[in-house]
Design a protein around this motif. Sequence first.
Motif, short mmCIF file in Angstrom:
data_model
loop_
_atom_site.label_atom_id
_atom_site.label_comp_id
_atom_site.label_asym_id
_atom_site.label_seq_id
_atom_site.Cartn_x
_atom_site.Cartn_y
_atom_site.Cartn_z
N THR A 1 0.83 -1.21 0.00
CA THR A 1 0.00 0.00 0.00
C THR A 1 0.87 1.26 0.00
N ILE A 2 1.97 1.22 0.72
CA ILE A 2 2.91 2.35 0.70
C ILE A 2 3.44 2.56 -0.72
N ALA A 3 3.82 1.47 -1.37
CA ALA A 3 4.34 1.57 -2.74
C ALA A 3 3.28 2.12 -3.69
N LEU A 4 2.03 1.71 -3.51
CA LEU A 4 0.94 2.20 -4.34
C LEU A 4 0.80 3.72 -4.20
N TRP A 5 0.81 4.21 -2.97
CA TRP A 5 0.65 5.66 -2.76
C TRP A 5 1.87 6.44 -3.23
N GLN A 6 3.03 5.80 -3.22
CA GLN A 6 4.21 6.46 -3.78
C GLN A 6 4.04 6.71 -5.27
N LYS A 7 3.36 5.78 -5.96
CA LYS A 7 3.06 6.00 -7.38
C LYS A 7 2.11 7.18 -7.55
N VAL A 8 1.13 7.29 -6.66
CA VAL A 8 0.21 8.43 -6.71
C VAL A 8 0.96 9.73 -6.46
N ARG A 9 1.86 9.69 -5.51
CA ARG A 9 2.65 10.89 -5.20
C ARG A 9 3.48 11.32 -6.41
N THR A 10 4.06 10.36 -7.10
CA THR A 10 4.85 10.67 -8.31
C THR A 10 3.97 11.33 -9.36
N PHE A 11 2.77 10.77 -9.56
CA PHE A 11 1.82 11.35 -10.52
C PHE A 11 1.43 12.77 -10.12
N LEU A 12 1.13 12.99 -8.85
CA LEU A 12 0.72 14.33 -8.41
C LEU A 12 1.88 15.33 -8.52
N ASP A 13 3.06 14.90 -8.13
CA ASP A 13 4.22 15.81 -8.22
C ASP A 13 4.46 16.25 -9.66
N ALA A 14 4.19 15.35 -10.60
CA ALA A 14 4.41 15.67 -12.01
C ALA A 14 3.30 16.55 -12.58
N TYR B 1 0.25 17.82 -10.65
CA TYR B 1 -0.44 18.74 -9.71
C TYR B 1 0.44 18.91 -8.46
N PRO B 2 1.58 19.55 -8.60
CA PRO B 2 2.54 19.59 -7.49
C PRO B 2 2.02 20.27 -6.23
N ASP B 3 0.97 21.09 -6.33
CA ASP B 3 0.44 21.76 -5.14
C ASP B 3 -0.69 20.98 -4.49
N ALA B 4 -1.09 19.85 -5.06
CA ALA B 4 -2.20 19.08 -4.50
C ALA B 4 -1.81 18.44 -3.18
N VAL B 5 -2.69 18.56 -2.21
CA VAL B 5 -2.43 18.07 -0.85
C VAL B 5 -3.16 16.74 -0.62
N LEU B 6 -2.49 15.82 0.04
CA LEU B 6 -3.09 14.54 0.41
C LEU B 6 -3.04 14.36 1.93
N VAL B 7 -4.18 14.10 2.53
CA VAL B 7 -4.28 13.79 3.96
C VAL B 7 -4.85 12.39 4.08
N SER B 8 -4.23 11.56 4.89
CA SER B 8 -4.65 10.16 4.96
C SER B 8 -5.42 9.84 6.23
N GLU B 9 -6.48 9.05 6.05
CA GLU B 9 -7.06 8.35 7.19
C GLU B 9 -6.32 7.02 7.27
N TRP B 10 -5.28 6.99 8.07
CA TRP B 10 -4.42 5.81 8.17
C TRP B 10 -4.13 5.54 9.64
N GLY B 11 -3.72 6.59 10.35
CA GLY B 11 -3.48 6.45 11.79
C GLY B 11 -2.10 5.94 12.14
N GLU B 12 -1.23 5.79 11.15
CA GLU B 12 0.15 5.38 11.38
C GLU B 12 1.05 6.26 10.52
N PRO B 13 1.41 7.44 11.03
CA PRO B 13 2.13 8.43 10.21
C PRO B 13 3.45 7.93 9.64
#
Length: 514
Positions: free
Chosen positions: A222-235, A237-249
Amino acid sequence: MAEWLNNAVFYEIYPQSFQDSNGDGIGDFKGIQSRLDYIKELGCNAIWMNPCFESPFMDAGYDVADYYQTAPRYGTNQDLKELVDAIHDRGMKILLDLVPGHTSVKHPWFLESMKAEKNEFTDRYVWTDNVWLPPKGLNYLSGISDRDGNAVVNFFSGQPALNYGFYKPEESWQQSMNDEGPRQTLEAMMDVMRFWLDLGVDGFRVDMAGSLVKNDPDQKGTIALWQKVRTFLDAEYPDAVLVSEWGEPDKSLKGGFHMDFLLHFGPSHYNDLFRCDHPYFASEGKGVIKDFIDKYNENYNKTNGKGLICIPSGNHDMDRLARRLTPAEQKIAFDFLLTMPGAPFIYYGDEIGLRYVEGLTSKEGGFNRTGSRSPMQWNHEKNDGFSTADAKDLYIKMDEAQDRPVACDQIEDEHSIYHEVKRLIQFRKEHPAMLANGSIEFLTDGYPLAYLRKAADGSETLLVLINADAKAHKFTLPQGSWKQIYLNGKAPEENDKEITAAGQSSIVYQLEQA
């Protein structure tokens, strides 16, 4: 990380219950837009809005039937666009609630995936390959179509799980993360994000962000999956913010989220503060905060500099603060919440002490959570200004207590919870040590609670001293010259370096520069 997060104070809006503009008893976009000045006047500069997409509302909108259309009861996509623009016109930001783990059973993707013939959506969801063999350890729907297999569900039976793959496939029907179906699911969800970011939203709070990949005990997949999302957003929509309901920072921030919540589930001991038999912030003085501090420090040390840890006043899934804390105790709780690092989140109505409404029949999958989702209480007009509908037609019944808190009264009363929250937010914005990226060092773990906040650039050091107990407690100031700059409650007694903090008081001291 987006620079605006450093001084962000979020306000969570449950759209059904905030403000009705058309008299149907359910809140909507135009209603929210009419109350934006109230939110800004309080001091909040960012909004998180719970799901607003087309849905059968078996789980209050967390069962999405169309990711690209707003639910008609709230308004059109254009109405949402106008709301977003109005928020931006006030110098504020907005995050939508993204539900990537499952959809409604009524979603067209799922209806297609139910078909026996293979098609584009066959592998969009997690299906077994034999209707007679239940999937071990997973909830599922069985015998719902001609497709030979069972559909895995995440929570309620109307929420089939989207297929992001299994980190360690163990059965013939379990696909890996790299199989075509899971890869197409992730692409489809990134397209959803593109659509709303193009409309102008500033990012997303992501529902159950740590649960996407199955059979992923350490959540590496799941961490690797979100890292792919982060790469896509950085490319894109670099200003887009993501906040997670995860509970394990330590996991979520590694995955590329900017912030994670400490929540009522998971290992955080968040409930020890406000929601247990003896909350730390209750004036009886029987609470324990040490376990929370130990876990907070563990997370903080793992994540410091990589993102933010957020401690909300509450949310739509928790009891209201007011269910266990008196108004005076709630003010002390906010003294803590609004002087901690990270971005604070205030659940609508907590700033006026909105109560948990007891004894309600479940509404849209709310069950015991329904009492925390009652309408906002604005004024002394019909339905406290929430709606002109008949009381019987309201989304959820109002609090009927004669002494129920109302926003207009709180605004008039300078000693109210509202004014303590407003004063704290202003104080937070005026002091660099109080910004989200300021450091923290706990000095005590009992009564009183004391911690140092230091500005990231070293320009300011503040000492926060909170005595939630009704009894006075002593504390010795650290070395240096300290000046009192904030007080809630009775002033402390000071004898050289020894402070006697009055019961139910909060003080902030500033270290005077040599």
